[in-house]
Design a protein around this motif. Structure first.
Motif, PDB file in Angstrom:
ATOM      1  N   PRO A 125       0.840  -1.188   0.000  1.00 10.63           N
ATOM      2  CA  PRO A 125       0.000   0.000   0.000  1.00 10.63           C
ATOM      3  C   PRO A 125       0.879   1.244   0.000  1.00 10.63           C
ATOM      4  CG  PRO A 125       0.124  -0.935   2.185  1.00 10.63           C
ATOM      5  CD  PRO A 125       0.891  -1.847   1.300  1.00 10.63           C
ATOM      6  N   PRO A 126       0.351   2.330  -0.548  1.00 11.62           N
ATOM      7  CA  PRO A 126       1.134   3.552  -0.524  1.00 11.62           C
ATOM      8  C   PRO A 126       1.368   4.013   0.912  1.00 11.62           C
ATOM      9  CG  PRO A 126      -1.110   3.952  -1.312  1.00 11.62           C
ATOM     10  CD  PRO A 126      -0.938   2.491  -1.197  1.00 11.62           C
TER      11      PRO A 126
ATOM     12  N   ARG B  99     -10.555  12.696  -9.028  1.00 11.64           N
ATOM     13  CA  ARG B  99      -9.223  12.704  -8.434  1.00 11.64           C
ATOM     14  C   ARG B  99      -8.338  13.724  -9.123  1.00 11.64           C
ATOM     15  NH1 ARG B  99      -7.715   6.797  -6.198  1.00 11.64           N
ATOM     16  NH2 ARG B  99      -9.835   6.109  -6.009  1.00 11.64           N
TER      17      ARG B  99
ATOM     18  N   ARG C 293     -10.085  13.676   8.983  1.00  9.29           N
ATOM     19  CA  ARG C 293      -9.499  13.096   7.779  1.00  9.29           C
ATOM     20  C   ARG C 293     -10.381  11.977   7.223  1.00  9.29           C
ATOM     21  NH1 ARG C 293      -4.397  11.662   8.957  1.00  9.29           N
ATOM     22  NH2 ARG C 293      -4.800   9.436   9.050  1.00  9.29           N
ATOM     23  N   HIS C 294     -10.867  11.115   8.118  1.00 11.66           N
ATOM     24  CA  HIS C 294     -11.741  10.043   7.634  1.00 11.66           C
ATOM     25  C   HIS C 294     -12.971  10.630   6.974  1.00 11.66           C
ATOM     26  CE1 HIS C 294      -9.972   7.689  11.222  1.00 11.66           C
ATOM     27  NE2 HIS C 294      -9.073   8.085  10.370  1.00 11.66           N
TER      28      HIS C 294
ATOM     29  N   GLU D 178     -12.018  11.943   3.617  1.00 11.57           N
ATOM     30  CA  GLU D 178     -11.771  10.842   2.676  1.00 11.57           C
ATOM     31  C   GLU D 178     -13.087  10.305   2.152  1.00 11.57           C
ATOM     32  OE1 GLU D 178      -7.790   9.073   4.725  1.00 11.57           O
ATOM     33  OE2 GLU D 178      -9.375   7.666   4.218  1.00 11.57           O
TER      34      GLU D 178
ATOM     35  N   ARG E 219     -14.677  10.232  -1.662  1.00 12.68           N
ATOM     36  CA  ARG E 219     -15.164   9.044  -2.356  1.00 12.68           C
ATOM     37  C   ARG E 219     -16.588   9.249  -2.832  1.00 12.68           C
ATOM     38  NH1 ARG E 219     -12.162   6.019   1.508  1.00 12.68           N
ATOM     39  NH2 ARG E 219     -13.940   5.772   2.875  1.00 12.68           N
TER      40      ARG E 219
ATOM     41  N   LYS F 210      -3.899  11.227  -0.575  1.00 14.95           N
ATOM     42  CA  LYS F 210      -3.953   9.766  -0.510  1.00 14.95           C
ATOM     43  C   LYS F 210      -4.526   9.199  -1.810  1.00 14.95           C
ATOM     44  CE  LYS F 210      -6.568   6.270   1.713  1.00 14.95           C
ATOM     45  NZ  LYS F 210      -7.507   5.924   2.745  1.00 14.95           N
TER      46      LYS F 210
ATOM     47  N   GLU G 179      -2.675   7.008  -4.678  1.00 15.44           N
ATOM     48  CA  GLU G 179      -3.176   5.684  -5.061  1.00 15.44           C
ATOM     49  C   GLU G 179      -3.019   5.491  -6.559  1.00 15.44           C
ATOM     50  OE1 GLU G 179      -6.447   4.420  -1.722  1.00 15.44           O
ATOM     51  OE2 GLU G 179      -7.171   5.113  -3.651  1.00 15.44           O
TER      52      GLU G 179
END
Ligand SMILES: Nc1ncnc2c1ncn2[C@@H]1O[C@H](COP(=O)(O)OP(=O)(O)O)[C@@H](O)[C@H]1O
Ligand SMILES: [Mg+2]
Lengths: 763, 160
Positions: free
Chosen positions: A166-167, A292, A355-356, A359, A363, A481, A485
């Motif tokens: 994973p990054p 993105r 942050r969550h 994110e 999405r 992030k 990806e």
């Protein structure tokens, strides 16, 4: 023998339990082996008879097949008789290996596809030993895992890159890569910010003497000294003007840098995306990728150039102010800093939350764009089935989810900022109280207190803005992030480290034992075929038999799962991708034209082509005349996806496009299937021109279009079942014969029902 | 309205290689037949078919009740031997919240570990069910977020 085992296990980690399978089994296996018995291949079984996860082992030696059953861990063995066969099959991600003798099945074992390659090797070795053959030396130069060519040092470049890492989560720090080219501007921006802030710190300092030397003595009967007032007020003005000039320079420089970093980030990401294989695009949604590249890069560049510096200056200002405060009066300073630890704790609490949330918001924002990217190109279908309402609901739902997620983040966020403000207000009150108490005890002067209060308000403002940055930072981190990806995704069609240079290919294609699967579905198996330079191969078979997949592999849109494809004797994985593709011309069933003129579209593969060349290609593709009939000729715009042209016209342009690059290898995937038979006749003429002198693989639904083929290859469910000329295959009365008969009947039915007699009969 | 009716005129047995054999009209034996569900996820008990080795439909069953007892058992047993959609009961650990991410999970078929290639491999079926596809194409089912424990929900939530 031990090393052989651990080697295999290291390559093929079992499913779970994580550490129990190989290490626990290994010593047990050693016990099972006779003193000089050498382990040749092994396969970790990870499913029992009821398809529950359980570790077991299959081991092959020169004399026997040893099995540790996943169910009860007991061992059995089978001597390698000549009538034993191993049958492999897989379905829905579960592979099954069956051991049979001539009459019945002896045993059956299950494992997940993770062990697929180990199984293949075990079967190969099994067959080899049973038939008394020696190991094929060419296997030593190919990767045991993927069958690709090995680089120096026995390392497979393809497999080495396919690791699932994973990054890194420190994505914000990794953004430095994009900021570095502008480090000079960023540093000067930073210095300017620093100077500007320093300039804003001067005025409060000047209020101290203004208070203590001018105003308070005046209160005590001393006349005001206007020279001092002039000096101090002049100082205040000078500082303000300086701060203004510096602030202007800083904002200007940073705005420039911000735009440039954003552009770099976008182009780098897009470049990387273009190099990814079709496999990547197969799994991604257009809207998601657009989101993105669009909004998230934007957010990141703003963060990098503005907020990051703001943050740095905030920290500096806070440090500078704190220093000044401590110099002026340490006790008062200590009281001032009281809210700081509380704020730090609060930041810590909300940071992850934010942050969550961001994110998630990203999405879901992608989902919103996805609906658009789905609906707009498909608008004809939407309207035809009158499903506007349904799409509208889908869009509304996506928006509602977007709102819900944002509402949740905002709930946290909206509480956070005012709380910081409240804390600073309270801090101010405490300082007032404590300061007045100190003044009353003559520990400080009134001037010191006013200066303090002036500083503190600045200090707290900074603290406020710094806490605001928490949100921006988390937003940028969430975006970064998602960008990384994309950037960290390694193409499943990797460029070779040390590519073989080719100038012009002769066009010999050799497929040896090619296998391929989409996910858990095996689509091609054991395809072997030699195509001579200049030969035309007609690929036929039912729809879904894997014809397009085979040409996709030949174009290297995907890499083979097993075996190899060679052109002129070189594995195509050893060639630079662009070098190779330059030699391949492709005409698809649904030609894709880009927004632009017809001339540009024909010259797409060779942008430096002259006008004469373009016209010649169009002429050979039988497109010249219809192009001339258009009002703007070769300069006519074709609209997005070429929608202003008919299917046959688009197809002829795509043929001209393939002709212009003059490829040695030509691939026609149902090039004439989407057009009526009249148009097909015209296109056929164009295709005949195109095929001449090139190695051609042509897929055609109508078998009659393949009359020129040197050989016909019949595919059935991923395997070659027949190869030969038309007459030969007809005489065979096999699959091809049946396909041909079905089509003949179809054509006859069509003809009958369209002739007047046929229509009468129907009526 | 397009409708398909059950047509059951076959019986089943297994040969010595364990292959499924259908005996159709006139006692013709078809070796290697395959039973399938038409809607394995959205409606696993409505709609079955028996395919021959070439993948052509031999029979359609709108429900299994139309099969006589012994055949039904063979049919069901053959179905379950082909089905592999572990149901995730608990997420124990994920290697990272960025993809590709390695998940360690507990399923109805025991504990396992797999690689999730991207968040788009988590798809929502008829709510509240979710389907997770791993890097080898194996599908895992999550019946409902609400049936998972707090820890699993928290981990999963980071990918939704
Ligand atoms: N991108 C893909 N992902 C998963 N399966 C695919 C993909 N493309 C094709 N397939 C499957 O692979 C099989 C072979 O497809 P294809 O090569 O397109 O067949 P053909 O061109 O002979 O009609 C089909 O069963 C199809 O469903
Ligand atoms: Mg096709």
């Amino acid at each position: 023998m031990m090393s052989g085992l651990s080697h295999v296990n290291a390559k093929e980690p079992p499913a779970l339990p994580p550490n129990s399978a190989p290490t626990a089994v290994a010593p047990e296996l050693t016990q099972q082996l006779a003193p000089h018995e050498v382990l040749i291949a092994s396969l970790a079984l990870d499913l029992d008879d009821d398809l529950h996860y359980a570790p077991g082992l299959l081991a092959l030696t020169a004399a026997r097949l040893l099995v540790q059953h996943p169910t009860d861990h007991s061992w059995s063995e089978y001597a390698l008789d000549s009538d034993l066969t191993l049958e492999y099959r897989d379905h829905a991600g579960v592979a099954t290996l069956e051991l049979r003798d001539a009459k019945h099945t002896l045993s059956r074992w299950h494992f997940t596809l993770e062990q697929h390659r180990a199984a293949r090797r075990l079967i190969e070795d099994f067959n080899r030993i049973r038939d008394g053959r020696v190991r094929d030396p060419s296997l030593e130069t190919t990767c045991p895992t993927c069958g690709g060519p090995l680089a120096a040092g026995d390392e497979c470049p393809a497999c080495a890159r396919a690791v699932h890492t994973p990054p890194s989560t420190w994505t914000l720090l990794r953004l430095w890569r994009f900021a570095r080219p502008y480090s000079r501007q960023l540093i000067s921006g930073f210095l300017l910010t620093l100077a500007a802030t320093a300039a804003t710190l001067v005025p409060p300092y000047m209020t101290m003497p203004l208070m203590d030397k001018v105003l308070i003595p005046f209160g005590n009967g001393v006349p005001i000294r206007f020279d001092l007032v002039g000096l101090y007020v002049g100082g205040l003005l000078g500082a303000a003007v300086l701060a203004w000039a510096l602030g202007w320079a800083r904002t200007y420089i940073l705005a420039l840098v911000s735009e440039r970093i954003g552009a770099d980030l976008r182009t780098t990401t897009f470049d990387h995306m273009l190099r990814l294989s079709l496999e990547y695009y197969g799994g991604k949604r257009t809207g998601d990728l657009m989101a993105r590249l669009g909004s998230e890069t934007d957010r990141i560049c703003v963060f990098l150039s503005l907020h990051l510096l703001d943050f740095a200056t905030d920290v500096l200002v806070i440090l500078m102010t704190a220093t000044i405060l401590f110099v002026v009066n340490p006790w008062l300073a200590l009281v001032t800093l009281l809210p700081l630890p509380i704020i730090a704790w609060m930041i810590h609490v909300v940071r992850d939350h934010l942050r969550h949330g961001f994110e998630k918001a990203n999405r879901i924002w992608s989902e919103v764009t996805n609906v658009l990217a789905d609906t707009i190109p498909g608008i004809r279908v939407v309207k035809a089935f009158a499903q506007e309402q349904r799409e509208s609901v889908r869009f509304r739902d996506a928006n509602r989810r977007n709102l819900a997620v944002n509402d949740r983040v905002n709930a946290v966020w909206s509480l956070f900022t005012p709380t910081v403000t409240l804390l600073t207000e309270v801090g101010l009150l405490v300082v007032w109280g404590f300061g007045i108490w100190q003044v009353s005890r003559h520990q400080i002067t009134v001037g010191v207190l006013t200066a303090f209060l002036a500083y503190i308000s600045r200090f707290y403002t900074r603290l406020d803005s710094m806490s605001r940055i928490v949100s921006v930072t988390q937003k940028a981190a969430a975006g970064a992030k998602r960008i990384f990806e994309v950037l960290d995704h390694v193409s499943s069609v990797p460029e070779p480290v040390d590519p073989v240079r080719i100038d012009a290919l002769k066009g010999a294609i050799e497929l040896s034992n090619v296998g391929f699967r989409y996910g858990s579905r095996a689509v091609l198996e054991g395809i072997s075929l030699d195509i001579a330079p200049g030969e035309m191969i007609g690929l036929v078979g039912h729809s879904g038999s894997g014809k397009s997949t085979l040409v996709n592999l030949t174009c290297r849109f995907y890499d083979v799962g097993e075996g190899a494809i060679k052109v002129d004797g070189i594995d195509i994985r050893a060639l630079a991708v662009a070098d190779y593709r330059r030699n391949v011309g492709l005409v698809l069933q649904e030609p894709f034209l880009f927004f632009g003129t017809i001339g540009d579209n024909i010259a797409y593969g060779k942008p430096d082509a002259g006008r004469a060349e373009i016209v010649a290609a169009a002429r050979a593709a039988h497109a010249h005349e219809f192009i001339l009939r258009l009002p703007h000729g070769y300069d006519s715009l074709v609209g997005e996806r070429g929608q202003t042209l008919s299917g046959g016209e688009r197809q002829r342009i795509s043929i001209a496009r393939a002709l212009l690059i003059d490829p040695r290898i030509l691939i026609l995937d149902e090039a004439t299937s989407a057009v009526d038979s009249e148009t097909e006749k015209e296109i056929q003429g164009a295709l005949d021109n195109l095929v001449r002198g090139r190695t051609t693989i042509a897929i055609a639904h109508r078998l009659s279009t393949l009359r020129q083929a040197n050989r016909l290859v019949v595919l059935d469910r991923g395997r070659i079942v027949e190869v030969g000329g038309h007459d030969e295959l007809m005489a065979l009365k096999g699959d091809y014969f049946r396909l041909y008969q079905t089509q003949r009947r179809q054509i006859e039915i069509d003809e009958i029902s369209w002739t007047p007699a046929g229509l009468e009969r129907e009526a | 309205m397009i409708e398909t009716k059950s047509n059951v005129d076959f019986s089943l047995k297994r040969d010595l290689f364990g292959r499924l054999v259908a005996i159709v009209k006139d006692g013709v034996e078809k070796v290697g037949v395959v039973p399938v569900r038409a809607f394995p996820i959205s409606a696993p008990t409505a709609g079955f078919a028996l395919l021959d080795a070439e993948g052509h439909e031999l029979a359609w069953l709108s429900d299994l009740a139309s099969l006589p007892r012994p055949d039904r058992e063979i049919f069901e047993q053959a179905l379950s031997a082909r089905e592999f959609t572990p149901e995730i009961r608990r997420l124990l650990e994920v290697s990272s919240f960025a993809t590709p991410s390695t998940w360690t999970v507990e399923t109805d078929r025991g504990p396992t570990r797999f690689v999730l290639k991207g968040v788009e491999d988590i798809r929502s079926l008829t709510p509240p069910r979710l389907m997770v596809t791993d890097s080898h194409g194996v599908n895992y089912l999550i019946q409902s977020l609400n049936l998972l424990d707090r820890h699993s929900r928290k981990l999963l939530d980071r990918f939704l």
